[in-house]
Motif scaffolding. Structure first.
Motif, short mmCIF file in Angstrom:
data_model
loop_
_atom_site.label_atom_id
_atom_site.label_comp_id
_atom_site.label_asym_id
_atom_site.label_seq_id
_atom_site.Cartn_x
_atom_site.Cartn_y
_atom_site.Cartn_z
N SER A 1 0.89 -1.56 -0.15
CA SER A 1 0.28 -0.60 0.31
C SER A 1 0.63 1.23 0.21
O SER A 1 0.47 2.44 -0.86
CB SER A 1 -0.60 -0.14 1.59
N HIS A 2 1.92 1.43 1.12
CA HIS A 2 2.96 2.35 1.31
C HIS A 2 3.61 2.32 0.05
O HIS A 2 3.61 3.57 -0.80
CB HIS A 2 3.91 1.80 1.96
N GLU A 3 3.74 1.27 -1.03
CA GLU A 3 4.70 1.57 -1.87
C GLU A 3 3.80 2.04 -3.17
O GLU A 3 4.40 3.06 -4.07
CB GLU A 3 4.95 0.25 -3.04
N ILE A 4 3.01 1.72 -3.50
CA ILE A 4 1.92 1.98 -4.17
C ILE A 4 1.80 3.54 -3.96
O ILE A 4 1.35 4.54 -5.55
CB ILE A 4 -0.65 1.65 -4.44
N ASP A 5 1.94 4.28 -3.08
CA ASP A 5 0.73 5.51 -2.97
C ASP A 5 2.40 6.22 -3.45
O ASP A 5 1.73 7.74 -3.89
CB ASP A 5 1.07 5.49 -1.29
N THR A 6 3.42 5.37 -3.54
CA THR A 6 4.25 6.38 -3.23
C THR A 6 4.14 7.03 -5.52
O THR A 6 4.42 7.92 -5.04
CB THR A 6 5.84 6.23 -2.99
N LEU A 7 3.74 5.86 -5.27
CA LEU A 7 4.15 5.61 -6.67
C LEU A 7 2.74 6.67 -6.80
O LEU A 7 3.25 7.66 -8.53
CB LEU A 7 3.87 4.13 -7.45
N LYS A 8 1.99 6.04 -6.79
CA LYS A 8 0.91 7.31 -7.12
C LYS A 8 0.89 9.00 -6.92
O LYS A 8 0.35 9.43 -7.92
CB LYS A 8 -0.09 7.06 -5.99
N ASP A 9 1.72 8.96 -6.28
CA ASP A 9 2.21 9.95 -5.61
C ASP A 9 3.08 10.78 -7.32
O ASP A 9 3.35 12.24 -7.48
CB ASP A 9 3.49 10.71 -5.22
#
Lengths: 101, 700
Positions: free
Chosen positions: B207-215
């Motif tokens: 979830s954290h990785e996805i959030d970063t990527l989404k940023d």
């Protein structure tokens, strides 16, 4: 004039409420989550109450959700009634004493 | 193990399930340990300790992570929002709505609000599960006294409508649903199920990785817009003629080269012809001033002039470049060409950078898709469990709690029935025993006439009726019943002690007790015919014995064929005529001892006198009527069955009856003869009896 609740009074109140509470459980009218909440409420409110009136008010509130407390409410109200009666007699006696002096 | 949702309990009927669902109806006593503990605690340590124990930490407490549920829901909501495919989005939205409803159901059930506070859709979530539970709809049908069919009950539970409910039906159904939905045990199960809901740790990492990527995706639109703008610029340039492009490109190349040689501080703010001219003249002035300084230093023979020399050379180079630019900008379209060349170069640079950015964004998107796919494995597991917990736990609760309650109710009912049956049987046996006792004790007494506390004679009319009518027409069982009825109706004319005693026995037998009070007639109906017949076999001869005593016997009896046949049928297996004769002896003595007896103090002397009245002879004759028969039989003057056998006591009732039938065929004259024989007998015996009386009377 309100009577300050003694430890003995409180014990009696807890007993009356516990009786109603056990009745509530035996009739399966209350779930385990509610039990914790209700127990907490009772301990809090009776613990800090200083007079029968306060307890009575609290129990009247309980009555709205749990009609099973009707009996407890009546018993507590009768305690108040008894107290008032004692006070009334006390006042009458002092009045008579004053009048006869 | 019982399969989820399957009613496999034995001997279980819908009525028991309905009982378990109903509010406090027909339920077997709940042996609740928890409750017993609380009551015990209350007794031992007082009311306060009950509440203190309730709020104490309990290792069995289940904690449902509502926060996490909410987070999962939010994620799901975001996923729905970000879905671009219309159809897929609609499906996802449906699933999200369903999950969201489940969450509300859990929240309201477990966070103390209960079924009543749910909205219709949420209530329907639970009701549709209930509808599928085996026996639930059947129970509703049963509880409404089958005014609703099972199918209608199902329709209502599934919210399909089309069934109009009466207030009573509505009440029954809502009570059953509420009883089910608000039961603490169900809540406990659901919370246990939900407390097992944990999102895998890897989910949080992803979830954290996805959030970063989404940023990194958030400027995509801006970058795309910028790229579009750059493309427009470049497209404008591309639209020009080749010579124009060459000229502009050349301007770009040359101007870039010259400008690179000039310090920024010396460059004009805007590259216009005027600006370039100004720059050139300013640089010339600076170069001239530097030259002048250098020359002065050389003239002064300063040791180190290199810095001045460098400064001059620098300015001279800059001036040369500026002069070249001045020449370049002197062309008529130079200024426009320059501006365009700057724009084109800038656009090209930006385009390269934006393309790289957008490529990265696309790469990120692929990464996000991959990671979300990986993550959805965990999230889906969670969501699935979150969704099915409600129905699974409801089914488990149904199987393990409600069906077993129903089972208890069934067993309780069976036990209760067995107990009731046993009780009834015990009571029946008791009643039978008492009925027999009453017959034994009071039958004879009921045929005696009383005056106050004294026996004053026999109820001859009743005896006559018995011998000449009842015995010939009523079944033995009915006769025995009549005997008891006779005692019942005659008890008030008996001495009060008897009436009291009978009343006491009635209450022991439960007669006059209960709501409605048990009547004697009802109690008699419960006693089996075999009993009555057995009692009749014993008591009919007894009564016949009393009748003998009063001379209502068969030697004067005219029997029709039907009566003969009746007796033959009714008493074929009994030797009661023989018994009757024995009874006669027994009861004659009893009557004798009782006649005129003061029942309280037993003074029979006065009674004998009274019984005989004032007329000695008449009195003694009346007494003889009682006493003579004994002597007569003892002397063999009479036999039951009539004078044809004169002096012969027939051993079996069959023979007696045969004689009875013979009586019929012998005709009236023969019967008359028999009766005369009887009278001779009486007279003969009466002499002895009179002597006896005289002896008795002579007593002091």
């Amino acid at each position: 004039m309100q009577k300050h609740l003694t430890e003995e009074d409180k014990k009696r109140i807890y007993d009356i409420l516990a009786e109603a509470y056990i009745d509530l459980i035996s009739k399966q009218l209350i779930g385990p989550y509610e039990r914790k909440v209700l127990s907490y409420k009772i301990l809090q409110n009776v613990g800090k109450a200083e007079s029968f009136e306060e307890v009575s008010e609290f129990v009247s509130g309980l009555l709205a959700s749990y009609p099973v407390f009707q009996n407890a409410s009546v018993r507590i109200a009768s305690q108040i009634g008894k107290l008032h009666e004692e006070q009334l007699i006390g006042r009458l006696q002092s009045f008579i004493r004053q009048a006869t002096v | 193990m019982v399969a989820i949702g399957a009613a496999e309990k034995t001997n279980l009927e819908v009525q028991h399930i309905a009982a378990a669902l109903g509010p406090e109806k027909g339920r077997a006593p709940a042996l609740n340990k928890d409750l017993a503990d609380l009551t015990e605690r209350m007794k031992k340590a007082g009311g306060k300790s009950v509440f203190e124990a309730e709020i104490a930490e309990n290792p069995d407490d289940k904690f449902v992570n509502f926060d996490e549920m909410r987070r999962v829901l939010e994620d799901e909501n975001k996923r729905v929002a970000s879905e671009s495919d219309r159809h897929k989005k609609a499906d996802m939205q449906k699933r999200y709505d369903r999950l969201s409803r489940r969450y509300s159901v859990y929240d309201k059930l477990l966070n103390n609000e209960g079924f009543g506070t749910m909205n219709v859709a949420e209530q329907r979530e639970m009701m549709s599960v209930m509808a599928d539970l085996p026996g639930f709809c059947e129970s509703i049908a049963l509880a409404t006294n089958n005014t609703l069919t099972i199918e209608q009950a199902r329709q209502i539970m599934m919210g399909k409508g089309g069934v109009a409910l009466s207030p009573d039906q509505r009440k029954v159904i809502s009570e059953m649903i509420l009883q089910f939905a608000n039961d603490g045990k169900l809540h406990n199960r659901i919370s246990k199920g939900l407390s097992e809901l944990v999102v895998d740790k890897q989910d949080a990492v992803l979830s954290h990785e996805i959030d970063t990527l989404k940023d990194g995706l958030k400027d995509e639109a801006l970058k795309k817009a910028a790229l579009a703008k750059v493309d427009t610029t470049l497209a404008g340039f591309d639209a020009r003629t080749e010579p124009e492009k060459d000229r502009i490109l050349k301007m770009a190349e040359i101007s870039t080269r010259y400008l690179a040689a000039i310090d920024d501080a010396n460059k004009p703010a805007i590259m216009t012809k005027v600006g370039v001219d100004t720059m050139t003249s300013q640089l010339k002035s600076k170069k001239d001033a530097a030259e002048k300084k250098l020359n002065a230093a050389i003239t002064a023979k300063k040791a180190d002039t290199s810095s001045l020399e460098n400064a001059f050379n620098n300015l001279e180079n800059q001036h040369t470049a500026a002069s070249a630019l001045q020449t370049l900008f002197s062309a008529p379209n130079a200024e426009a060409d320059y501006n365009e060349s700057i724009k084109v170069m800038d656009a090209q640079t930006k385009k390269t950078s934006l393309a790289a950015d957008l490529k990265k964004i696309n790469d990120n998107k692929a990464d996000i898709t991959a990671k979300e796919g990986e993550r959805s494995k965990y999230a889906d597991k969670y969501k699935r469990k979150m969704e099915v917990t409600l129905s699974e736990e409801m089914k488990r609760y149904w199987n393990e709690v409600k069906l077993s309650q129903a089972q208890n109710a069934a067993e309780g009912e069976a036990q209760k029935k067995a107990e009731e049956k046993q009780k009834l049987e015990t009571e029946k046996a008791k009643r039978e025993a008492l009925a027999k006792t009453i017959l034994d004790k009071y039958l004879h007494l009921s045929f005696i006439k009383y005056k106050g506390n004294k026996a004053v004679g026999m109820d001859d009319k009743a005896l006559k009726d018995f011998v000449k009518k009842d015995m010939l027409s009523k079944s033995p069982a009915q006769l025995a019943k009549d005997f008891l009825g006779r005692i019942d109706s005659g008890r008030y004319v008996m001495p009060p002690e008897y009436a009291k005693e009978i009343k006491k026995m009635y209450s022991e037998a439960g007669i006059g007790v209960g709501t409605p009070p048990l009547t004697l007639r009802k109690a008699m109906e419960e006693i089996g015919n075999d009993k009555w017949e057995a009692w009749a076999a014993e008591k009919v001869p007894d009564v016949l014995g009393y009748a003998y005593d009063r001379k209502y016997y068969f030697d004067r009896l005219k029997l029709s064929r039907a009566q003969g046949e009746f007796l033959k049928r009714a008493y074929i297996d009994t030797d009661f005529f023989q018994k009757a004769q024995e009874a006669k002896d027994k009861y004659m003595k009893e009557t004798e001892s009782m006649l005129g007896t003061e029942f309280v103090n037993g003074k029979n002397w006065e009674a004998f006198k009274k019984a005989m009245g004032g007329d000695w002879v008449g009195g003694s004759k009346r007494a003889m009527k009682t006493l003579a028969v004994a002597g007569a039989i003892g002397a063999g003057a009479y036999t039951l069955g009539g004078g044809f056998s004169a002096g012969l006591l027939l051993p079996t009732p069959h023979n007696v009856l045969a004689t009875g039938v013979n009586v019929l065929s012998a005709g009236n004259a023969a019967l008359g003869a028999t009766s005369r024989v009887g009278e001779v007998g009486i007279n003969a015996v009466s002499t002895t009896a009179t002597d006896l009386f005289r002896r008795v009377l002579r007593r002091p």
